[in-house]
Design an enzyme around this catalytic site. Structure first.
Site, PDB file in Angstrom:
ATOM      1  N   HIS A  25       1.542  -2.179  -9.575  1.00 38.46           N
ATOM      2  CA  HIS A  25       1.200  -0.934 -10.343  1.00 38.46           C
ATOM      3  C   HIS A  25       0.912  -1.514 -11.912  1.00 38.46           C
ATOM      4  O   HIS A  25      -0.307  -0.704 -12.495  1.00 38.46           O
ATOM      5  CB  HIS A  25       2.687  -0.349 -11.038  1.00 38.46           C
ATOM      6  CG  HIS A  25       3.422   0.389  -9.572  1.00 38.46           C
ATOM      7  ND1 HIS A  25       3.358   1.695  -9.430  1.00 38.46           N
ATOM      8  CD2 HIS A  25       3.628  -0.145  -8.464  1.00 38.46           C
ATOM      9  CE1 HIS A  25       3.900   2.123  -8.205  1.00 38.46           C
ATOM     10  NE2 HIS A  25       4.217   0.784  -7.713  1.00 38.46           N
ATOM     11  N   ASP A 118       2.568   6.382 -14.807  1.00 42.51           N
ATOM     12  CA  ASP A 118       2.518   5.893 -13.247  1.00 42.51           C
ATOM     13  C   ASP A 118       3.271   7.362 -12.671  1.00 42.51           C
ATOM     14  O   ASP A 118       4.260   7.824 -13.095  1.00 42.51           O
ATOM     15  CB  ASP A 118       3.473   4.863 -13.374  1.00 42.51           C
ATOM     16  CG  ASP A 118       3.406   4.031 -11.996  1.00 42.51           C
ATOM     17  OD1 ASP A 118       3.539   4.828 -11.017  1.00 42.51           O
ATOM     18  OD2 ASP A 118       3.336   3.030 -11.851  1.00 42.51           O
ATOM     19  N   SER A 284       3.818  -9.138  -3.923  1.00 42.73           N
ATOM     20  CA  SER A 284       4.746  -9.498  -4.827  1.00 42.73           C
ATOM     21  C   SER A 284       6.334  -9.352  -4.376  1.00 42.73           C
ATOM     22  O   SER A 284       7.252  -9.725  -5.163  1.00 42.73           O
ATOM     23  CB  SER A 284       4.686  -8.944  -6.333  1.00 42.73           C
ATOM     24  OG  SER A 284       4.639  -7.625  -6.317  1.00 42.73           O
ATOM     25  N   GLN A 341      -5.347 -14.243  -7.024  1.00 43.49           N
ATOM     26  CA  GLN A 341      -5.842 -13.671  -5.749  1.00 43.49           C
ATOM     27  C   GLN A 341      -7.239 -13.219  -5.869  1.00 43.49           C
ATOM     28  O   GLN A 341      -8.014 -13.624  -4.633  1.00 43.49           O
ATOM     29  CB  GLN A 341      -4.931 -12.588  -5.366  1.00 43.49           C
ATOM     30  CG  GLN A 341      -5.304 -11.869  -4.036  1.00 43.49           C
ATOM     31  CD  GLN A 341      -4.568 -11.056  -3.372  1.00 43.49           C
ATOM     32  OE1 GLN A 341      -3.228 -11.530  -2.938  1.00 43.49           O
ATOM     33  NE2 GLN A 341      -4.507  -9.897  -3.190  1.00 43.49           N
ATOM     34  N   TRP A 359      -1.600  -1.678  -1.191  1.00 41.19           N
ATOM     35  CA  TRP A 359      -2.964  -0.996  -1.723  1.00 41.19           C
ATOM     36  C   TRP A 359      -3.893  -1.814  -2.629  1.00 41.19           C
ATOM     37  O   TRP A 359      -5.067  -1.842  -2.255  1.00 41.19           O
ATOM     38  CB  TRP A 359      -2.488   0.375  -2.151  1.00 41.19           C
ATOM     39  CG  TRP A 359      -3.998   0.849  -2.518  1.00 41.19           C
ATOM     40  CD1 TRP A 359      -4.072   1.386  -3.706  1.00 41.19           C
ATOM     41  CD2 TRP A 359      -4.803   1.249  -1.649  1.00 41.19           C
ATOM     42  NE1 TRP A 359      -5.645   2.276  -3.446  1.00 41.19           N
ATOM     43  CE2 TRP A 359      -5.826   2.252  -2.243  1.00 41.19           C
ATOM     44  CE3 TRP A 359      -4.766   1.131  -0.425  1.00 41.19           C
ATOM     45  CZ2 TRP A 359      -7.291   2.581  -1.672  1.00 41.19           C
ATOM     46  CZ3 TRP A 359      -6.046   1.845   0.559  1.00 41.19           C
ATOM     47  CH2 TRP A 359      -7.107   2.476  -0.193  1.00 41.19           C
ATOM     48  N   ASN A 360      -3.224  -2.667  -3.456  1.00 35.34           N
ATOM     49  CA  ASN A 360      -4.300  -3.344  -4.340  1.00 35.34           C
ATOM     50  C   ASN A 360      -4.665  -4.563  -3.599  1.00 35.34           C
ATOM     51  O   ASN A 360      -6.013  -4.776  -3.719  1.00 35.34           O
ATOM     52  CB  ASN A 360      -3.540  -4.102  -5.492  1.00 35.34           C
ATOM     53  CG  ASN A 360      -2.875  -2.990  -6.458  1.00 35.34           C
ATOM     54  OD1 ASN A 360      -3.717  -2.555  -7.053  1.00 35.34           O
ATOM     55  ND2 ASN A 360      -1.627  -2.889  -6.278  1.00 35.34           N
ATOM     56  N   SER A 361      -3.963  -5.193  -2.646  1.00 36.75           N
ATOM     57  CA  SER A 361      -4.619  -6.371  -1.675  1.00 36.75           C
ATOM     58  C   SER A 361      -5.588  -5.658  -0.925  1.00 36.75           C
ATOM     59  O   SER A 361      -6.773  -6.544  -1.056  1.00 36.75           O
ATOM     60  CB  SER A 361      -3.468  -6.916  -1.194  1.00 36.75           C
ATOM     61  OG  SER A 361      -2.733  -7.896  -1.950  1.00 36.75           O
ATOM     62  N   GLU A 364      -8.817  -4.792  -2.976  1.00 39.21           N
ATOM     63  CA  GLU A 364      -9.303  -6.020  -3.448  1.00 39.21           C
ATOM     64  C   GLU A 364     -10.263  -6.510  -2.131  1.00 39.21           C
ATOM     65  O   GLU A 364     -11.325  -6.988  -2.719  1.00 39.21           O
ATOM     66  CB  GLU A 364      -8.478  -7.040  -3.997  1.00 39.21           C
ATOM     67  CG  GLU A 364      -7.895  -6.545  -5.412  1.00 39.21           C
ATOM     68  CD  GLU A 364      -6.494  -7.250  -5.433  1.00 39.21           C
ATOM     69  OE1 GLU A 364      -6.103  -8.216  -4.820  1.00 39.21           O
ATOM     70  OE2 GLU A 364      -5.597  -6.803  -6.472  1.00 39.21           O
ATOM     71  N   ASP A 380       3.777   1.972   1.871  1.00 37.45           N
ATOM     72  CA  ASP A 380       2.646   2.314   2.573  1.00 37.45           C
ATOM     73  C   ASP A 380       1.784   1.579   3.343  1.00 37.45           C
ATOM     74  O   ASP A 380       0.537   1.933   3.679  1.00 37.45           O
ATOM     75  CB  ASP A 380       1.859   2.827   1.176  1.00 37.45           C
ATOM     76  CG  ASP A 380       1.611   1.655   0.243  1.00 37.45           C
ATOM     77  OD1 ASP A 380       2.462   0.517   0.434  1.00 37.45           O
ATOM     78  OD2 ASP A 380       0.438   1.714  -0.412  1.00 37.45           O
ATOM     79  N   GLN A 381       2.307   0.343   3.660  1.00 36.59           N
ATOM     80  CA  GLN A 381       1.263  -0.704   4.295  1.00 36.59           C
ATOM     81  C   GLN A 381       0.948  -0.001   5.718  1.00 36.59           C
ATOM     82  O   GLN A 381      -0.177  -0.561   6.058  1.00 36.59           O
ATOM     83  CB  GLN A 381       1.845  -2.179   3.915  1.00 36.59           C
ATOM     84  CG  GLN A 381       2.180  -2.699   2.715  1.00 36.59           C
ATOM     85  CD  GLN A 381       3.494  -3.358   2.594  1.00 36.59           C
ATOM     86  OE1 GLN A 381       3.730  -4.020   3.471  1.00 36.59           O
ATOM     87  NE2 GLN A 381       3.968  -3.601   1.356  1.00 36.59           N
TER      88      GLN A 381
END
Ligand code: UDP
Length: 463
Positions: A25, A118, A284, A341, A359-361, A364, A380-381
């Site tokens: 986040h 957030d 993480s 990363q 989501w970030n990964s 990215e 959410d994956q």
């Protein structure tokens, strides 16, 4: 905006951003702050005191940091009895602390004009409203996931979900297991389910919703959502150097809660040929079982490709001892506790990313054009994995056995499918490249996200 930069307008317009204390986040919100600062807004990032204490590096000069108490100033959520207890305290103590920060700033030369909070802490909106601030809810997950939570919150999707498939506007037909695990595994994490549904508790009061995605990436669902809420896509929130290069010195996220073995990784990658390494990370928070760790280790080794695997300190004891003792890793692989990363993904030696699809990964990898092997774990994956494989066609998804484990043969097969020469792998690489171009286009000058960011800045300037 160029005009505004020249004239120096906006320097006094001060905005506060407030993420929840989790790496996934903080990264996108901090990144967004840097973009706003580059457009001459004054930006302050509010972080919990325990986050500030555990950070391994300093935030960029352009973004000022202020501490907020969540009631657990030493260890954060780790200090709390349970996630429930944490979130309860966070709301009570955090609201008060946030109000104090806004009040303190009121008497300075640069009072806050707006709050970007957030979406997981809807109470922050109520605090900001009390002080007459412009409010923007920042969503850190994909629009597809947000749409599911919206439908569940409003009762259009009843949970527990029945039926083998779900059909909702703007989304492809979904199997139950493509939905968030909080929904298909109903009752598994009630506190987290509440938190994701409550993103929509009072959001109609917010002036806008900011989404870390881009128009072309989630075209249909974004169009649908924009009929309901004033949304602005502002992603991918990846440091500028990897995309449009408009923001000077924007090379990394700038705040890590983990210590990174950056040099070890780079030295090791520099010795490998282009496209020869599988990068493996589960972000993480995910925890894998011991059996799964062993299957993964063996699958990676058997794939005959190099691998760089991030195993956080708290997970290290689950690494199969026999393999570590045989020193197989130094031959074919490198295991580190944390890495930078983006630098790894951008390295030419990396040929694919085995990921939990946080989501970030995910975004990215999309932004950097890296093919993925999706191995979703929870939250959410699964939905992100669905999009990776079936919508953007930039990766493959592992299959689980009847015990819910991904076996070594499956790992090996997936790595080979993406890394080795073959029709599917080649197609995936071509698609990954195409999405990378589109991601850059979105944040580049005049792109859809860039325009939305400018509109947002203007809306603050004109308030
Ligand atoms: N990350 C990193 N080094 C690592 C693993 C992850 O810098 O070794 C970063 C990654 O770039 C991403 C974030 O940590 O920005 C993880 O967010 P994500 O949404 O992918 O997963 P989460 O941690 O929330 O499950």
């Amino acid at each position: 905006m160029e005009k505004m930069k020249e004239e120096g307008a906006g320097d006094e317009t001060h905005v506060l951003a407030f993420p929840i204390p989790a790496q996934g986040h903080i990264n996108p919100l901090l990144q967004f702050c840097k973009r706003l600062a580059s457009k001459r807004l004054k930006v302050t990032l509010a972080l919990t005191l325990s986050t500030i204490k555990s950070a391994h590096n300093e935030v960029s000069n352009n973004v000022r940091v202020e501490g907020i108490s969540d009631g657990f100033d030493e260890g954060g959520i780790k200090e709390a009895e349970s996630p429930d207890a944490y979130f309860e305290h966070f709301e009570v103590v955090g609201s008060q602390s946030l109000a104090e920060l806004i009040k303190k700033q009121e008497s300075s030369s640069y009072p806050f004009k707006g709050l970007i909070y957030d979406s997981h802490i809807p109470w922050a909106l109520e605090v900001a409203k009390r002080y007459g601030l412009v409010t923007a809810s920042f969503f850190t997950q994909s629009c597809a996931n947000d749409a599911i939570y919206y439908n569940a919150k409003k009762g259009f999707l009843s949970i527990p979900v029945e039926g083998p498939t779900v059909s909702l506007p703007g989304l492809p037909i979904l199997e139950i297991h493509d939905l968030s695990s909080f929904i298909y595994n109903w009752g598994s994490y009630p506190t987290f389910l509440d938190a994701v549904l409550n993103q929509f508790k009072n959001v109609e009061k917010a002036d806008c919703l900011l989404l870390n995605t881009f128009d072309k990436l989630e075209d249909e669902v974004l169009k649908w959502m924009s009929k309901i809420y004033p949304i602005k896509t502002i992603g991918p929130t990846v440091p500028s150097i990897y995309l449009d290069k408009q923001v000077e010195d924007d090379k990394d996220y700038g705040l890590s809660l983990f210590e990174s073995s950056k040099e070890t990784c780079m030295d090791w990658l520099n010795m490998r040929e282009a496209g020869s390494v599988t990068y493996v990370s589960f972000g993480s928070m995910c925890e894998l079982g011991e059996e799964q760790m062993e299957e993964l280790a063996l699958g990676l080794r058997n794939s005959n490709h190099y691998f760089l695997w991030v195993v956080r300190k708290s997970e290290e004891n689950k690494l199969p001892k026999s393999l570590v003792a045989e020193d197989k890793y130094s031959e074919k692989g490198l295991v580190v506790a944390w890495c930078s990363q983006l630098e790894v993904l951008a390295h030419k030696a990396v040929g694919c990313f085995m990921t939990h699809c946080g989501w970030n990964s995910t975004i990215e990898a999309v932004s950097l054009g890296v093919p993925m092997i999706a191995m979703p774990q929870w939250t959410d994956q699964p939905m992100n994995a669905k999009f990776v494989v079936d919508v953007w066609e930039v990766g493959v998804r592992v299959k689980l056995d009847e015990k819910g484990i991904v076996r070594r043969e499956e790992i090996e097969k997936c790595v080979k499918e993406v890394m080795d020469q073959g029709d599917r792998g080649e197609q995936i690489k071509r698609n990954a490249f195409r999405w990378k171009v589109l991601a850059k286009e979105a944040v580049d000058e005049g792109g859809s996200s860039d325009k939305n960011i400018e509109d947002f800045v203007v809306s603050l300037l004109c308030t």
